[in-house]
Design a protein around this motif. Structure first.
Motif, mmCIF file in Angstrom:
data_model
loop_
_atom_site.group_PDB
_atom_site.id
_atom_site.type_symbol
_atom_site.label_atom_id
_atom_site.label_comp_id
_atom_site.label_asym_id
_atom_site.label_seq_id
_atom_site.Cartn_x
_atom_site.Cartn_y
_atom_site.Cartn_z
ATOM 1 N N GLY A 185 14.389 11.875 22.819
ATOM 2 C CA GLY A 185 13.902 11.907 24.197
ATOM 3 C C GLY A 185 12.962 10.764 24.501
ATOM 4 N N LEU A 186 12.145 10.393 23.520
ATOM 5 C CA LEU A 186 11.198 9.296 23.719
ATOM 6 C C LEU A 186 11.931 7.972 23.908
ATOM 7 C CD1 LEU A 186 8.254 8.363 23.801
ATOM 8 C CD2 LEU A 186 8.344 8.114 21.309
ATOM 9 N N LEU A 240 5.590 5.744 16.654
ATOM 10 C CA LEU A 240 5.684 7.197 16.758
ATOM 11 C C LEU A 240 6.999 7.763 16.224
ATOM 12 C CD1 LEU A 240 4.132 7.844 20.295
ATOM 13 C CD2 LEU A 240 3.207 8.586 18.095
ATOM 14 N N LEU A 241 8.073 6.993 16.318
ATOM 15 C CA LEU A 241 9.394 7.519 15.976
ATOM 16 C C LEU A 241 9.461 8.166 14.594
ATOM 17 C CD1 LEU A 241 11.889 4.906 17.483
ATOM 18 C CD2 LEU A 241 11.322 7.182 18.325
ATOM 19 N N PRO A 242 8.915 7.540 13.537
ATOM 20 C CA PRO A 242 9.082 8.131 12.200
ATOM 21 C C PRO A 242 8.421 9.497 12.035
ATOM 22 C CG PRO A 242 8.434 5.817 12.054
ATOM 23 C CD PRO A 242 8.233 6.235 13.466
ATOM 24 N N VAL A 243 7.424 9.820 12.853
ATOM 25 C CA VAL A 243 6.685 11.067 12.653
ATOM 26 C C VAL A 243 7.114 12.168 13.624
ATOM 27 C CG1 VAL A 243 4.701 9.819 11.776
ATOM 28 C CG2 VAL A 243 4.813 10.349 14.211
ATOM 29 N N LEU A 244 8.048 11.881 14.518
ATOM 30 C CA LEU A 244 8.482 12.862 15.502
ATOM 31 C C LEU A 244 9.733 13.592 15.040
ATOM 32 C CD1 LEU A 244 8.049 10.908 18.877
ATOM 33 C CD2 LEU A 244 6.602 12.742 17.980
ATOM 34 N N PRO A 245 9.899 14.864 15.446
ATOM 35 C CA PRO A 245 11.169 15.563 15.200
ATOM 36 C C PRO A 245 12.306 14.866 15.925
ATOM 37 C CG PRO A 245 9.430 17.096 15.850
ATOM 38 C CD PRO A 245 8.901 15.709 16.091
ATOM 39 N N LEU A 277 21.116 3.624 26.206
ATOM 40 C CA LEU A 277 20.051 4.439 25.630
ATOM 41 C C LEU A 277 19.420 5.349 26.685
ATOM 42 C CD1 LEU A 277 18.203 1.939 23.263
ATOM 43 C CD2 LEU A 277 19.687 3.847 22.612
ATOM 44 N N ALA A 278 19.370 4.887 27.931
ATOM 45 C CA ALA A 278 18.811 5.710 28.997
ATOM 46 C C ALA A 278 19.690 6.916 29.305
ATOM 47 C CB ALA A 278 18.617 4.873 30.262
#
Length: 312
Positions: A65-66, A54-59, A109-110
């Motif tokens: 946040g993800l 999902l990371l490459p397609v998200l703003p 990261l959290a």
């Protein structure tokens, strides 16, 4: 050209199995609870695959946040509670932390969605390596010290682009401050990556990571990943530990001048992380005001010219 012997520059803490908790020293959960934790952790690792896709397609904001949400949930799956003290600056920064465990990456990261600097070996870890690469982690090849300037350049590029970057400048894991009483307070901070903060005018934010058992109220090395320890052994200790807590304490930011000395900047950050005074080091490095610890705590011994050259 004669190669530099690896043991002259390869980070080494001296921490080994003697620093790990003895049997029965840390309260544990029943075997069934351990199995459930392990299953939950494996589930989060599998969910990490979906995160990678999902990371490459998200703003940018949703992507960050993800990643932070996944890291928090993964800590909970392992049975680890996160406590955060202090607040990070809103602007980009170089985050520098002591290094104890593989859990350190999840803890940082959290707390904040940041690019990480990690050893090349992390890239081969199941799922975690894929997620780290997808999140833009800067991997360091410790077998090629001559490639270090390129790594520093990549960190500087990320900072210029407005991204925070987190690094563990000790270069390896230490147990000190987490239960072992006969070890040094921690490792010296290698100064190379601090040059990226100076070149880009970025603040340096020291983070202190501490692991404790809330049942006993004391720090513990149950989560430590030291010396010849294996990842499986370390994971087994984590899922077995009862009420393991990782605390991330955020110190005041250091603001380096354009002509600051990266070695002195590294020592100021090291002092802040290890709860030692930073005032003298800050003045010599031409830094703006930095919070100080009580004056009766001694400064760490200066490193030798040889150590500085090898660490630069």
């Amino acid at each position: 050209m004669t190669a530099v012997p690896r043991d002259l520059w390869w980070p080494s803490s001296g921490c080994d199995d003697d620093c790990l908790p003895a049997a029965g020293e840390v309260p544990t959960v029943p075997a069934a609870r351990r199995v459930l934790r392990l299953a939950a952790a494996l589930g989060m690792l599998l969910a990490g695959v979906a995160v990678v896709l999902l990371l490459p397609v998200l703003p940018t904001r949703e992507r960050q946040g993800l990643v932070s949400g996944w890291a928090r949930a993964t800590l909970r799956a392992f049975g680890v509670r996160l406590v955060v003290r202090g607040r990070l600056p809103r602007r980009r920064a170089l985050l520098v932390a002591n290094h104890v465990s593989w859990l350190d990456i999840l803890a940082v990261l959290a707390v904040t969605p940041t690019r990480m600097v990690a050893k090349r070996e992390v890239r081969s870890w199941p799922v975690v390596g894929l997620l780290a690469a997808a999140a833009g982690t800067v991997f360091v090849d410790r077998s090629r010290p001559l490639a270090l300037p390129r790594t520093v350049g990549r960190v500087a590029d990320a900072l210029r682009a407005g991204r925070s970057v987190a690094v563990f400048p000790e270069g390896t894991t230490w147990c000190a401050g987490n239960g072992a009483t006969d070890c040094r307070p921690g490792g010296g901070f290698r100064p190379a990556t601090f040059q990226a903060a100076i070149d880009t005018g970025s603040p340096v934010v020291p983070l202190r990571l501490t692991y404790r058992c809330s049942v006993t109220g004391s720090t513990t090395t149950a989560a430590a990943f030291l010396g010849a320890d294996t990842l499986l052994r370390s994971v087994a200790r984590v899922v077995a530990a009862r009420e393991l807590v990782v605390s991330v304490t955020i110190a005041g930011a250091l603001h380096p001048a354009r002509d600051a000395d990266r070695r002195l900047l590294a020592r100021a950050a090291e002092s802040a992380v290890h709860l030692l005074p930073t005032a003298n080091a800050a003045a010599r490095a031409r830094l703006r005001p930095v919070p100080t610890a009580p004056p009766d705590v001694a400064l760490p011994m200066p490193v030798t010219d040889q150590e500085l050259n090898l660490a630069a």
